[in-house]
Design an enzyme around this catalytic site. Structure first.
Site, PDB file in Angstrom:
ATOM      1  N   MET A  74      20.857  41.469 -15.445  1.00 33.08           N
ATOM      2  CA  MET A  74      21.563  41.402 -14.156  1.00 33.08           C
ATOM      3  C   MET A  74      20.612  40.969 -13.043  1.00 33.08           C
ATOM      4  O   MET A  74      21.037  40.549 -11.969  1.00 33.08           O
ATOM      5  CB  MET A  74      22.148  42.765 -13.803  1.00 33.08           C
ATOM      6  N   HIS A 383      26.716  49.125 -11.167  1.00 35.93           N
ATOM      7  CA  HIS A 383      25.606  50.076 -11.055  1.00 35.93           C
ATOM      8  C   HIS A 383      25.886  51.267 -11.982  1.00 35.93           C
ATOM      9  O   HIS A 383      26.426  52.266 -11.531  1.00 35.93           O
ATOM     10  CB  HIS A 383      25.482  50.605  -9.619  1.00 35.93           C
ATOM     11  N   ASN A 417      18.947  51.683 -15.044  1.00 36.24           N
ATOM     12  CA  ASN A 417      19.672  52.558 -14.113  1.00 36.24           C
ATOM     13  C   ASN A 417      20.129  53.854 -14.777  1.00 36.24           C
ATOM     14  O   ASN A 417      20.422  54.843 -14.099  1.00 36.24           O
ATOM     15  CB  ASN A 417      20.882  51.821 -13.537  1.00 36.24           C
ATOM     16  N   THR A 429      18.611  49.517  -7.910  1.00 34.36           N
ATOM     17  CA  THR A 429      17.491  48.823  -8.567  1.00 34.36           C
ATOM     18  C   THR A 429      16.126  49.275  -8.045  1.00 34.36           C
ATOM     19  O   THR A 429      15.186  49.447  -8.831  1.00 34.36           O
ATOM     20  CB  THR A 429      17.660  47.295  -8.431  1.00 34.36           C
TER      21      THR A 429
HETATM   22  C1  FAD Z   1      26.112  40.153  -9.128  1.00 32.45           C
HETATM   23  C2  FAD Z   1      25.247  41.358  -9.078  1.00 32.45           C
HETATM   24  C3  FAD Z   1      24.779  41.816  -7.866  1.00 32.45           C
HETATM   25  C4  FAD Z   1      23.959  42.945  -7.823  1.00 32.45           C
HETATM   26  N1  FAD Z   1      23.434  43.328  -6.621  1.00 32.45           N
HETATM   27  C5  FAD Z   1      22.581  44.360  -6.573  1.00 32.45           C
HETATM   28  C6  FAD Z   1      21.961  44.728  -5.352  1.00 32.45           C
HETATM   29  O1  FAD Z   1      22.153  44.092  -4.304  1.00 32.45           O
HETATM   30  N2  FAD Z   1      21.117  45.797  -5.352  1.00 32.45           N
HETATM   31  C7  FAD Z   1      20.876  46.511  -6.479  1.00 32.45           C
HETATM   32  O2  FAD Z   1      20.123  47.482  -6.414  1.00 32.45           O
HETATM   33  N3  FAD Z   1      21.440  46.165  -7.659  1.00 32.45           N
HETATM   34  C8  FAD Z   1      22.262  45.109  -7.733  1.00 32.45           C
HETATM   35  N4  FAD Z   1      22.796  44.742  -8.934  1.00 32.45           N
HETATM   36  C9  FAD Z   1      22.449  45.522 -10.118  1.00 32.45           C
HETATM   37  C10 FAD Z   1      21.077  45.115 -10.624  1.00 32.45           C
HETATM   38  O3  FAD Z   1      21.067  43.790 -11.037  1.00 32.45           O
HETATM   39  C11 FAD Z   1      20.716  46.069 -11.753  1.00 32.45           C
HETATM   40  O4  FAD Z   1      20.577  47.350 -11.156  1.00 32.45           O
HETATM   41  C12 FAD Z   1      19.398  45.736 -12.431  1.00 32.45           C
HETATM   42  O5  FAD Z   1      19.338  44.421 -12.873  1.00 32.45           O
HETATM   43  C13 FAD Z   1      19.274  46.700 -13.608  1.00 32.45           C
HETATM   44  O6  FAD Z   1      18.135  46.412 -14.347  1.00 32.45           O
HETATM   45  P1  FAD Z   1      18.098  46.753 -15.884  1.00 32.45           P
HETATM   46  O7  FAD Z   1      16.797  46.261 -16.365  1.00 32.45           O
HETATM   47  O8  FAD Z   1      18.459  48.179 -16.084  1.00 32.45           O
HETATM   48  O9  FAD Z   1      19.298  45.925 -16.543  1.00 32.45           O
HETATM   49  P2  FAD Z   1      19.476  44.378 -16.649  1.00 32.45           P
HETATM   50  O10 FAD Z   1      18.898  43.682 -15.471  1.00 32.45           O
HETATM   51  O11 FAD Z   1      20.902  44.097 -16.954  1.00 32.45           O
HETATM   52  O12 FAD Z   1      18.568  43.943 -17.893  1.00 32.45           O
HETATM   53  C14 FAD Z   1      18.811  44.445 -19.178  1.00 32.45           C
HETATM   54  C15 FAD Z   1      18.330  43.427 -20.185  1.00 32.45           C
HETATM   55  O13 FAD Z   1      18.301  44.061 -21.467  1.00 32.45           O
HETATM   56  C16 FAD Z   1      18.816  43.148 -22.410  1.00 32.45           C
HETATM   57  N5  FAD Z   1      19.311  43.918 -23.568  1.00 32.45           N
HETATM   58  C17 FAD Z   1      20.313  44.817 -23.628  1.00 32.45           C
HETATM   59  N6  FAD Z   1      20.422  45.314 -24.865  1.00 32.45           N
HETATM   60  C18 FAD Z   1      19.469  44.706 -25.606  1.00 32.45           C
HETATM   61  C19 FAD Z   1      19.079  44.808 -26.946  1.00 32.45           C
HETATM   62  N7  FAD Z   1      19.679  45.653 -27.809  1.00 32.45           N
HETATM   63  N8  FAD Z   1      18.064  44.017 -27.383  1.00 32.45           N
HETATM   64  C20 FAD Z   1      17.432  43.148 -26.546  1.00 32.45           C
HETATM   65  N9  FAD Z   1      17.753  43.035 -25.246  1.00 32.45           N
HETATM   66  C21 FAD Z   1      18.765  43.821 -24.780  1.00 32.45           C
HETATM   67  C22 FAD Z   1      19.898  42.398 -21.684  1.00 32.45           C
HETATM   68  O14 FAD Z   1      20.149  41.166 -22.344  1.00 32.45           O
HETATM   69  C23 FAD Z   1      19.242  42.214 -20.317  1.00 32.45           C
HETATM   70  O15 FAD Z   1      18.465  41.041 -20.320  1.00 32.45           O
HETATM   71  C24 FAD Z   1      23.622  43.634  -9.014  1.00 32.45           C
HETATM   72  C25 FAD Z   1      24.090  43.149 -10.250  1.00 32.45           C
HETATM   73  C26 FAD Z   1      24.882  42.024 -10.290  1.00 32.45           C
HETATM   74  C27 FAD Z   1      25.360  41.518 -11.629  1.00 32.45           C
END
Ligand code: FAD
Length: 453
Positions: A74, A383, A417, A429
């Protein structure tokens, strides 16, 4: 990357939803939601967890819950809003100084800008919001910090590239494997010893050994990988929470006509932060000053005078709000199928009413609402918190300790998250990156001790 190429790349990561028009699908899920006003959820490159979910009595589900599978997750789509957690959004079992130091590091890693002054229209809007919402005990109105920078007239959000930086150069041996699925963590008793991976291009499944394993697979899929690995503590998947979201279009009155102000392109967004007695976070975004204006027809006076009034609300935490994993059915990636059980409490209904009321209060000061305030379909905030949350003790209400180490498994650290343990309205985030930095720092300390010991 040119916009069209970017769009194609995003569509290629839509996995199981290849070919699905998300805007149409959202309209099907939530016919009452104002069309086009939940653009964030409509973005290409996301795919639904389970849009056709069957609801049990009393359940509201999270029909719009979505995930991202491109490199960067994301983080390649996000809007970069980075408020700090306030009051009870903060994690009470982490010492204040430690939490603040971690948040400082999160801001540094994400290159967050914290504007404290601005001019023109946004300053006028901030004054009105402060007049309406500032009071004893409430977190004062301010400008939203964002993880973004201007480059050649373009606003660039900090993505995974900013966090990784030149790691590939600095760390020989670092490798980012694209199109690779982590199927499970390999365990030897209670010690993590590696991972089982799948090359999605060839279908080859192979194992890599490791002395330490970190799983950061997002708010829903970090717990999924644990489940697939046979790591199934009582709290896994539970306390799931997603911000209640409401976004209503408004027409600004003559007093706030952007044309009456000196136009500042890089204007911060005035926002009402979370307070315990008002557990919601709100923004007013004049479209004429918003960073995405390049995509809007600003010669149209109706669009120039339009604004979005948006609120996120904290969901009351319940152990029964959960993502469940199937032991027999699998998803598109062959991982345990997820289904979400989610219901509203009386307090949640009160929070929704508060968001409606506050939308009207803002509109009455700055213009007119162009539609009824409507709650976005569940999951729209994107989120998803709490499903592998941290806690101060291994008492079945948490999955990991305060350094994100999974209870009872040596050398296994998690991120995303899902580790946030509190009910929040703040975009997650920054907090997630702060907690990841804290866990990573502890992991490195252990590495030093191991290598020198
Ligand atoms: C349009 C949009 C707007 C947003 N705006 C905001 C904002 O303004 N402020 C804010 O705080 N947050 C915002 N967010 C949320 C924010 O993007 C997320 O909080 C953040 O990216 C979370 O990080 P993460 O690493 O937990 O998950 P992600 O960024 O989703 O990354 C997870 C990764 O793990 C990979 N994955 C999952 N399972 C597996 C597996 N079994 N094997 C290998 N890889 C795997 C996925 O492919 C992905 O690449 C927004 C999200 C979107 C979509």
């Amino acid at each position: 990357m040119p916009a069209q190429q970017q769009q194609v790349a995003r569509l290629m990561t839509q996995g199981p939803d290849a070919g699905i028009d998300r805007a149409e699908e959202i309209a099907r899920i939530a016919p009452d939601a104002p069309a086009g006003f939940f653009a964030q959820t409509n973005l290409p490159g996301l795919f639904f967890v389970d849009p056709s979910l069957e609801l049990e009595e009393g359940d509201v589900g999270l029909p719009a819950a979505s995930m991202a599978s491109g490199v960067g997750g994301m983080g390649i789509h996000w809007a970069t809003l980075c408020p700090r957690p306030r009051q009870s959004e903060r994690i009470s079992f982490l010492p204040d100084g430690e939490l603040d130091a971690a948040l400082d590091q999160g801001e540094r890693l994400l290159q967050v800008r914290r504007p404290d002054a601005a001019e023109g229209l946004v300053a006028a809007l901030r004054r009105v919001l402060a007049d309406e919402f500032d009071d004893d005990g409430f977190t004062p109105v301010e400008y939203l910090p964002t993880a973004s920078r201007w480059e050649g007239g373009e606003l660039i959000g900090s993505g995974t590239d900013v966090i990784l930086g030149d790691l590939e150069v600095r760390m020989p041996g670092f490798e980012l494997r694209t199109e690779t699925l982590a199927r499970k963590v390999l365990l030897d008793g209670t010690t993590a010893v590696g991972a089982e991976l799948e090359d999605r291009r060839t279908g080859e499944v192979y194992r890599v050994g490791a002395q330490r394993v970190v799983v950061c697979a997002d708010g829903l899929r970090t717990p999924q990988v644990l489940f697939a690995s046979g790591i199934r503590p009582a709290a896994l998947g539970r306390y799931l929470n997603d911000h209640l979201k409401m976004a209503t279009p408004a027409a600004l009155s003559g007093e706030f006509d952007p044309d009456a102000y000196h136009h500042v392109v890089d204007s911060p967004t005035p926002f009402v932060p979370y307070s315990d007695t008002r557990p919601i976070e709100g923004l007013v975004v004049p479209l004429a000053l918003h960073a995405v204006t390049g995509q809007l027809d600003l010669t149209n006076p109706n669009i120039r005078r339009a604004a979005g009034i948006a609120w996120y609300g904290a969901k009351e935490l319940q152990a029964s709000d959960r993502v469940e994993f199937s032991i027999s059915e699998t998803d598109y990636y062959g991982m345990p199928r997820m289904s979400i059980r989610y219901s509203f409490t009386a307090k949640d209904h009160e929070t929704v009413r508060m968001m409606e009321d506050c939308s009207r209060r803002i509109a009455s000061r700055v213009g007119t609402l162009l539609g009824e305030p409507v709650l976005a379909p569940g999951g729209s905030s994107l989120h998803y918190q709490g499903a592998a949350r941290m806690g101060p003790a291994d008492d079945e209400t948490s999955v990991c300790d305060t350094y994100s180490r999974v209870w009872g498994i040596e050398n296994l650290v998690i991120g995303g998250n899902c580790v946030i343990p509190t009910a929040t309205a703040a975009n997650p985030t920054l907090t997630t990156v702060a907690l990841a930095w804290r866990g990573a720092t502890k992991l490195i300390e252990g590495l030093g001790a191991h290598e020198s010991g």
